[in-house]
Design a protein around this motif. Structure first.
Motif, PDB file in Angstrom:
ATOM      1  N   LYS A 177      48.112  26.680  38.510  1.00 42.83           N
ATOM      2  CA  LYS A 177      47.004  26.163  39.302  1.00 42.83           C
ATOM      3  C   LYS A 177      45.664  26.653  38.772  1.00 42.83           C
ATOM      4  CE  LYS A 177      49.405  23.804  42.281  1.00 42.83           C
ATOM      5  NZ  LYS A 177      49.297  22.322  42.262  1.00 42.83           N
ATOM      6  N   LEU A 178      44.748  25.713  38.613  1.00 40.07           N
ATOM      7  CA  LEU A 178      43.401  26.043  38.169  1.00 40.07           C
ATOM      8  C   LEU A 178      42.473  26.355  39.339  1.00 40.07           C
ATOM      9  CD1 LEU A 178      43.067  23.363  35.353  1.00 40.07           C
ATOM     10  CD2 LEU A 178      43.557  25.799  35.108  1.00 40.07           C
ATOM     11  N   GLN A 179      42.894  26.012  40.532  1.00 40.24           N
ATOM     12  CA  GLN A 179      42.178  26.388  41.756  1.00 40.24           C
ATOM     13  C   GLN A 179      43.192  27.145  42.610  1.00 40.24           C
ATOM     14  OE1 GLN A 179      39.118  25.282  41.230  1.00 40.24           O
ATOM     15  NE2 GLN A 179      39.698  23.725  39.710  1.00 40.24           N
ATOM     16  N   ASP A 180      42.939  28.419  42.864  1.00 40.47           N
ATOM     17  CA  ASP A 180      43.941  29.227  43.566  1.00 40.47           C
ATOM     18  C   ASP A 180      43.228  30.239  44.457  1.00 40.47           C
ATOM     19  OD1 ASP A 180      46.401  30.080  44.364  1.00 40.47           O
ATOM     20  OD2 ASP A 180      47.029  30.887  42.432  1.00 40.47           O
ATOM     21  N   GLN A 181      43.879  30.560  45.570  1.00 34.58           N
ATOM     22  CA  GLN A 181      43.262  31.494  46.514  1.00 34.58           C
ATOM     23  C   GLN A 181      44.351  32.126  47.352  1.00 34.58           C
ATOM     24  OE1 GLN A 181      39.954  29.849  48.608  1.00 34.58           O
ATOM     25  NE2 GLN A 181      39.721  31.561  50.016  1.00 34.58           N
ATOM     26  N   ARG A 182      44.198  33.412  47.651  1.00 37.36           N
ATOM     27  CA  ARG A 182      45.125  34.087  48.569  1.00 37.36           C
ATOM     28  C   ARG A 182      44.420  35.273  49.202  1.00 37.36           C
ATOM     29  NH1 ARG A 182      47.512  35.915  43.501  1.00 37.36           N
ATOM     30  NH2 ARG A 182      46.904  38.070  43.134  1.00 37.36           N
ATOM     31  N   GLY A 183      44.912  35.662  50.357  1.00 35.31           N
ATOM     32  CA  GLY A 183      44.455  36.868  51.022  1.00 35.31           C
ATOM     33  C   GLY A 183      43.042  36.772  51.578  1.00 35.31           C
ATOM     34  N   VAL A 184      42.605  37.888  52.145  1.00 34.26           N
ATOM     35  CA  VAL A 184      41.295  38.005  52.771  1.00 34.26           C
ATOM     36  C   VAL A 184      40.505  39.079  52.046  1.00 34.26           C
ATOM     37  CG1 VAL A 184      40.067  38.526  54.906  1.00 34.26           C
ATOM     38  CG2 VAL A 184      42.264  37.309  54.988  1.00 34.26           C
ATOM     39  N   ALA A 185      39.242  38.817  51.795  1.00 30.60           N
ATOM     40  CA  ALA A 185      38.401  39.777  51.085  1.00 30.60           C
ATOM     41  C   ALA A 185      38.262  41.056  51.915  1.00 30.60           C
ATOM     42  CB  ALA A 185      37.034  39.169  50.820  1.00 30.60           C
ATOM     43  N   PRO A 186      38.248  42.225  51.256  1.00 30.76           N
ATOM     44  CA  PRO A 186      38.085  43.481  52.003  1.00 30.76           C
ATOM     45  C   PRO A 186      36.710  43.566  52.643  1.00 30.76           C
ATOM     46  CG  PRO A 186      37.965  43.854  49.632  1.00 30.76           C
ATOM     47  CD  PRO A 186      38.391  42.425  49.814  1.00 30.76           C
ATOM     48  N   LEU A 187      36.638  44.311  53.726  1.00 26.98           N
ATOM     49  CA  LEU A 187      35.361  44.512  54.401  1.00 26.98           C
ATOM     50  C   LEU A 187      34.417  45.307  53.504  1.00 26.98           C
ATOM     51  CD1 LEU A 187      36.707  45.385  57.962  1.00 26.98           C
ATOM     52  CD2 LEU A 187      35.724  43.211  57.192  1.00 26.98           C
ATOM     53  N   PRO A 188      33.127  45.093  53.626  1.00 25.16           N
ATOM     54  CA  PRO A 188      32.167  45.779  52.744  1.00 25.16           C
ATOM     55  C   PRO A 188      32.328  47.297  52.744  1.00 25.16           C
ATOM     56  CG  PRO A 188      31.081  44.032  53.970  1.00 25.16           C
ATOM     57  CD  PRO A 188      32.467  44.131  54.526  1.00 25.16           C
ATOM     58  N   GLU A 189      32.615  47.886  53.929  1.00 24.93           N
ATOM     59  CA  GLU A 189      32.695  49.340  53.979  1.00 24.93           C
ATOM     60  C   GLU A 189      33.909  49.897  53.234  1.00 24.93           C
ATOM     61  OE1 GLU A 189      34.038  47.701  58.057  1.00 24.93           O
ATOM     62  OE2 GLU A 189      32.438  47.346  56.586  1.00 24.93           O
ATOM     63  N   SER A 190      34.895  49.034  52.967  1.00 23.64           N
ATOM     64  CA  SER A 190      36.067  49.521  52.235  1.00 23.64           C
ATOM     65  C   SER A 190      35.901  49.393  50.731  1.00 23.64           C
ATOM     66  CB  SER A 190      37.312  48.741  52.671  1.00 23.64           C
ATOM     67  OG  SER A 190      37.192  47.372  52.305  1.00 23.64           O
ATOM     68  N   ALA A 191      34.798  48.801  50.277  1.00 26.54           N
ATOM     69  CA  ALA A 191      34.554  48.615  48.849  1.00 26.54           C
ATOM     70  C   ALA A 191      33.828  49.835  48.305  1.00 26.54           C
ATOM     71  CB  ALA A 191      33.735  47.355  48.621  1.00 26.54           C
ATOM     72  N   VAL A 192      34.463  50.538  47.404  1.00 23.02           N
ATOM     73  CA  VAL A 192      33.865  51.737  46.819  1.00 23.02           C
ATOM     74  C   VAL A 192      33.272  51.435  45.452  1.00 23.02           C
ATOM     75  CG1 VAL A 192      34.345  54.071  45.971  1.00 23.02           C
ATOM     76  CG2 VAL A 192      35.419  53.244  48.079  1.00 23.02           C
ATOM     77  N   THR A 193      33.987  50.659  44.645  1.00 25.34           N
ATOM     78  CA  THR A 193      33.527  50.322  43.301  1.00 25.34           C
ATOM     79  C   THR A 193      33.575  48.819  43.134  1.00 25.34           C
ATOM     80  OG1 THR A 193      34.500  52.390  42.505  1.00 25.34           O
ATOM     81  CG2 THR A 193      33.819  50.792  40.847  1.00 25.34           C
ATOM     82  N   ARG A 194      32.519  48.270  42.539  1.00 26.33           N
ATOM     83  CA  ARG A 194      32.421  46.830  42.416  1.00 26.33           C
ATOM     84  C   ARG A 194      31.849  46.467  41.050  1.00 26.33           C
ATOM     85  NH1 ARG A 194      31.384  42.625  46.541  1.00 26.33           N
ATOM     86  NH2 ARG A 194      30.465  40.809  45.517  1.00 26.33           N
ATOM     87  N   VAL A 195      32.404  45.402  40.477  1.00 27.83           N
ATOM     88  CA  VAL A 195      31.866  44.823  39.249  1.00 27.83           C
ATOM     89  C   VAL A 195      31.565  43.358  39.513  1.00 27.83           C
ATOM     90  CG1 VAL A 195      32.400  44.119  36.881  1.00 27.83           C
ATOM     91  CG2 VAL A 195      33.036  46.403  37.665  1.00 27.83           C
ATOM     92  N   ASP A 196      30.349  42.947  39.227  1.00 30.70           N
ATOM     93  CA  ASP A 196      29.952  41.535  39.241  1.00 30.70           C
ATOM     94  C   ASP A 196      29.337  41.253  37.875  1.00 30.70           C
ATOM     95  OD1 ASP A 196      30.232  40.202  41.955  1.00 30.70           O
ATOM     96  OD2 ASP A 196      29.217  42.066  42.525  1.00 30.70           O
ATOM     97  N   ALA A 197      29.990  40.431  37.078  1.00 30.23           N
ATOM     98  CA  ALA A 197      29.468  40.217  35.732  1.00 30.23           C
ATOM     99  C   ALA A 197      29.759  38.808  35.248  1.00 30.23           C
ATOM    100  CB  ALA A 197      30.060  41.235  34.763  1.00 30.23           C
ATOM    101  N   ARG A 198      28.931  38.388  34.311  1.00 27.16           N
ATOM    102  CA  ARG A 198      29.064  37.069  33.684  1.00 27.16           C
ATOM    103  C   ARG A 198      29.462  37.263  32.225  1.00 27.16           C
ATOM    104  NH1 ARG A 198      26.301  35.161  29.920  1.00 27.16           N
ATOM    105  NH2 ARG A 198      24.786  36.826  30.139  1.00 27.16           N
ATOM    106  N   TYR A 199      30.382  36.437  31.757  1.00 34.37           N
ATOM    107  CA  TYR A 199      30.872  36.511  30.380  1.00 34.37           C
ATOM    108  C   TYR A 199      30.851  35.102  29.787  1.00 34.37           C
ATOM    109  CZ  TYR A 199      32.682  40.801  32.447  1.00 34.37           C
ATOM    110  OH  TYR A 199      32.789  41.991  33.123  1.00 34.37           O
ATOM    111  N   THR A 200      30.513  35.005  28.523  1.00 36.62           N
ATOM    112  CA  THR A 200      30.496  33.696  27.878  1.00 36.62           C
ATOM    113  C   THR A 200      31.266  33.739  26.566  1.00 36.62           C
ATOM    114  OG1 THR A 200      28.457  34.029  26.590  1.00 36.62           O
ATOM    115  CG2 THR A 200      28.224  33.205  28.850  1.00 36.62           C
ATOM    116  N   THR A 201      31.884  32.615  26.253  1.00 32.64           N
ATOM    117  CA  THR A 201      32.536  32.442  24.952  1.00 32.64           C
ATOM    118  C   THR A 201      32.035  31.137  24.351  1.00 32.64           C
ATOM    119  OG1 THR A 201      34.465  31.307  25.904  1.00 32.64           O
ATOM    120  CG2 THR A 201      34.585  33.713  25.691  1.00 32.64           C
TER     121      THR A 201
END
Length: 754
Positions: A177-201
């Motif tokens: 599947k090229l479109q896929d989803q599962r589960g529920v995102a964790p609450l903000p207070e439970s997030a200790v480390t986060r990466v948001d990044a863009r990559y190109t090829t």
């Protein structure tokens, strides 16, 4: 030559190797056909618009008077070609619009005319006389332009389409599947480390050694095509559909293919046109693409823009993963680079969102390229994992181990066999990973920066139905054949090994032929499935051959083994004449299905570790040492398997540091050169395998090995360069300019720590 009992598992040299190195091996362009004439393509020089009818007509008249010219084919005189059925175009990169069927131009390099002459020189010279006039239209040359512009209406009943779309699955593999989803995102207070990044090829070209070549010859209403293809059955089906002829009136021959990497997996438009002009001139016609034409006529890996978000808790366990890809295809065919497929299952993650959007741009049709999806997708994911490890102050290998997935999260199925943790342990020990200092810029040697990086490799294990013919001769030699392909990876060799072991014969009494559509059908040679797929058919045929022979030997009153226990007969010791006496009974066709894939998930895994040296004054990165450990099921031939992985790593090295198709951003015309690795770029290789058979996928215990060597390689190099320089580079290829940018320390602490 190994005996029958020791064929599989031995480092047997390629059975066609001597012919290749001595020049006796014949490829498509080497085929000699009496009365052969030559065809040359004329291509468009604008990305979008219309060619004027007057310029086509006057050009054809002028070219037609040139020395030796036999025919000039243009949209004005091309016989009507059929439109392919939807099942061949809706999820495959086969063009919806037949070639030369209208006057529109959809991309630079589109075929505009074909010139046929008595010699290649005359055809080339005449084709150069074409001067086409265009009515240019605004062109959309990248995904961003498509997404920002209003969507134009489709043309020609959907043969030409515009805008963007979200495909459901990868080619015919509806479970991917090229479109896929599962589960529920964790609450903000439970997030200790986060990466948001863009990559190109970037756009990559396959660049095989052998140019694509076609010879078309008609005999009445029957057509023979010699072609550089790795999908004989599919090409036969699609070409028959374009031409409107029965498939049994068409024979495809492709005995040896000199490299492909995806570029020869589908029917391309020059093959169709070669068949058309051969029918028009009633002569056999040869058409060989130039190196420049290969960039626009046989596919490429499309550009990707990927956004990855990872969220982990204080112990480094990933709670949320998002991977969104925007990629590109042409206006006349479908293809989606499935960059996010591996993200769906590689690391444990309760929450997952993966999406793909494909933009239709004015560029040639893209297609599979070695490691389709996984190669660019793992670059983004594995660099993001490295970033996450650094921000969490966890060793990159330890972070991967902590998030190891014990089952396939995408399907919920258990793995048929997964030994990734063994790969990690063995690779780390062989590389000396535990001696790696955590801080970037900690290692120097001879005035240059040194870095160590790693990445996980993965690629699906696949198997499809295939057939195999067994032909036993009077001299006792047994020939196996299937309409598969030898693309330089050793298919004929391992099939001969499998056949020898399963029959009980020594290898010199067994052979394997490929490359003819008159052989039993096999799927395309791609997606790392040929050994599992065709090997299963060869194994089934050889096993049946052995069963039949033992019955014949022990039940025939004239046999020296009459009345003997079949289990006690040594087939290898049987005289060839004793086998040949039953030649008719031992000639038949067998096959195998796709096996039962309902209860388990099949995937190969591995790990890459590498060391780089970076001279920041010269902007030069050199990969000097490489350790790879692969879990690909049973290893039939360690020599060929190691060569495959070495080639895949070299392929990925080019992707990381050198390769991008250069063209002008405004005109889409090609500029500059395309650089590929040479022997000078080769690192010192240490390649090994976890040799654990996977009999859940197939009876010979193998999973494919052709793609996985490339998967993860660009990420390992980028991660090593970061360790060497402290620079986090997220765009491929990594260039001289990137490496010469002065280093500035970055704050890698999480927002809560600042």
């Amino acid at each position: 030559m190994p005996t029958a009992s020791e064929s599989v598992g031995r480092p047997v040299s390629r059975v066609e190797g001597v012919d290749k190195v001595t020049g006796r091996a014949h490829y498509t362009a080497d085929v000699a056909v009496p009365g052969l004439v030559h065809a040359v393509l004329v291509q468009s020089e604008i990305p979008h618009g219309h060619v004027t009818e007057d310029s086509l007509r006057s050009g054809a008249d002028r070219v037609g008077r040139a020395p030796g010219v036999l025919h000039v084919l243009t949209p004005l005189n091309c016989p009507e070609l059929k439109v392919l059925p939807d099942e061949l175009t809706y999820d495959l990169p086969l063009e919806r619009r037949p070639p030369l069927s209208d006057l529109t131009v959809q991309y630079v390099g589109q075929h505009m005319a074909v010139v046929v002459a008595d010699s290649l020189e005359n055809a080339t010279g005449a084709a150069s006389l074409f001067e086409l006039t265009y009515q240019a239209a605004p062109a959309l040359l990248n995904a961003a332009a498509v997404l920002a512009a209003p969507t134009a209406p489709d043309e020609k009943g959907g043969q030409i389409r515009h805008g963007s779309y979200r495909p459901d699955h990868f080619v015919k593999l509806e479970e991917e599947k090229l479109q896929d989803q599962r589960g529920v995102a964790p609450l903000p207070e439970s997030a200790v480390t986060r990466v948001d990044a863009r990559y190109t090829t970037p756009r990559n070209a396959h660049y095989p050694i052998e140019l694509s070549a076609t010879i078309a010859q008609w005999d009445g209403d029957h057509l023979t095509i010699h072609d550089s293809t790795r999908w004989i059955a599919g090409e036969r089906m699609a070409l028959a559909a374009y031409l409107g002829i029965p498939e049994d009136h068409l024979r495809i021959l492709s005995p040896l293919v000199g490299g492909a990497f995806g570029s020869k997996s589908f029917l391309w438009m020059h093959v169709v046109l070669c068949a058309v002009v051969a029918r028009e001139v009633q002569r056999p016609v040869k058409l060989v693409l130039t190196r420049d034409q290969m960039f626009t006529s046989t596919g490429h890996r499309p550009r990707t823009h990927q956004e990855v978000t990872l969220i982990a808790d204080g112990d480094g366990h990933i709670g949320s993963t998002e991977h969104h890809t925007v990629t590109e295809t042409s206006t006349v065919a479908h293809f989606c680079e499935p960059a996010g497929l591996s993200t769906r299952f590689l690391y444990q993650s309760a929450h997952l969102v993966v999406s793909h959007r494909t933009a239709r741009i004015n560029a040639p049709t893209p297609c599979f390229m070695r490691g389709p999806g996984e190669a660019p997708g793992l670059f983004a994911l594995e660099v993001a994992i490295d970033e996450l490890a650094e921000r969490a102050h966890i060793d990159p290998l330890d972070l991967r181990i902590r998030n190891h997935a014990d089952l396939d999260q995408a399907s919920g199925k258990p793995w048929s066999g997964k030994h990734l943790l063994d790969c990690y342990a063995q690779g780390a020990q062989r590389f000396g990973w535990r001696d790696r200092p955590a801080a970037p810029r900690s290692l120097q040697r001879g005035g240059v920066q040194v870095g160590w990086g790693m990445a996980t490799a993965t690629y699906p294990g696949r198997r499809m139905p295939a057939g195999c013919r067994v032909l036993t001769s009077a001299d006792g030699h047994v020939e196996f054949s299937s309409a598969t392909h030898e693309v330089g990876t050793g298919v004929r060799t391992v099939m001969t090994q499998v056949a020898a072991d399963a029959t009980g014969l020594p290898m010199h009494r067994v052979s394997f032929l490929s490359g003819d559509s008159e052989f039993p059908a096999a799927p395309y040679s791609g997606a790392s499935q040929t050994t599992a797929t065709v090997g299963s058919a060869v194994f089934a045929a050889a096993t049946e051959w052995k069963r039949r022979l033992l019955v014949l030997l022990t039940e025939d009153p004239d046999s020296p083994y009459f009345g003997a226990d079949p289990a006690g007969v040594d087939i290898a010791a049987c005289a060839p004449a004793a086998v040949g006496a039953f030649a008719d009974q031992l000639t038949f066709v067998a096959g195998s299905d796709a096996g039962d894939q309902s209860a388990q998930a099949f995937q190969s895994f591995g790990v890459h570790f590498c060391e780089v040296e970076v001279d920041e004054h010269l902007g030069r990165a050199s990969v000097i040492r490489w350790v790879a450990v692969m879990d690909c099921g049973r290893v039939l031939n360690p020599k060929l398997a190691r060569n495959q992985v070495m080639g895949g790593i070299t392929f990925g090295l080019g992707m990381a540091l050198l390769e991008q198709v250069p063209d002008d951003d405004r005109t889409a015309l090609p500029i500059g050169e395309y650089y590929v690795p040479t022997h000078a770029d080769r690192p010192e290789f240490d390649i090994s395998f976890v040799d654990a058979p996977d009999y859940g996928l197939d009876p010979i215990g193998v999973r494919g090995i052709g793609e996985i060597g490339t998967c993860g390689v660009p990420a390992a190099i980028a991660n090593a360069i970061h360790h060497a320089t402290g620079k986090r580079l997220r765009d491929l290829p990594i260039t001289l300019e990137d490496l010469m940018i002065p280093y500035r320390p970055a704050d890698t602490r999480s927002p809560d720590e600042r």
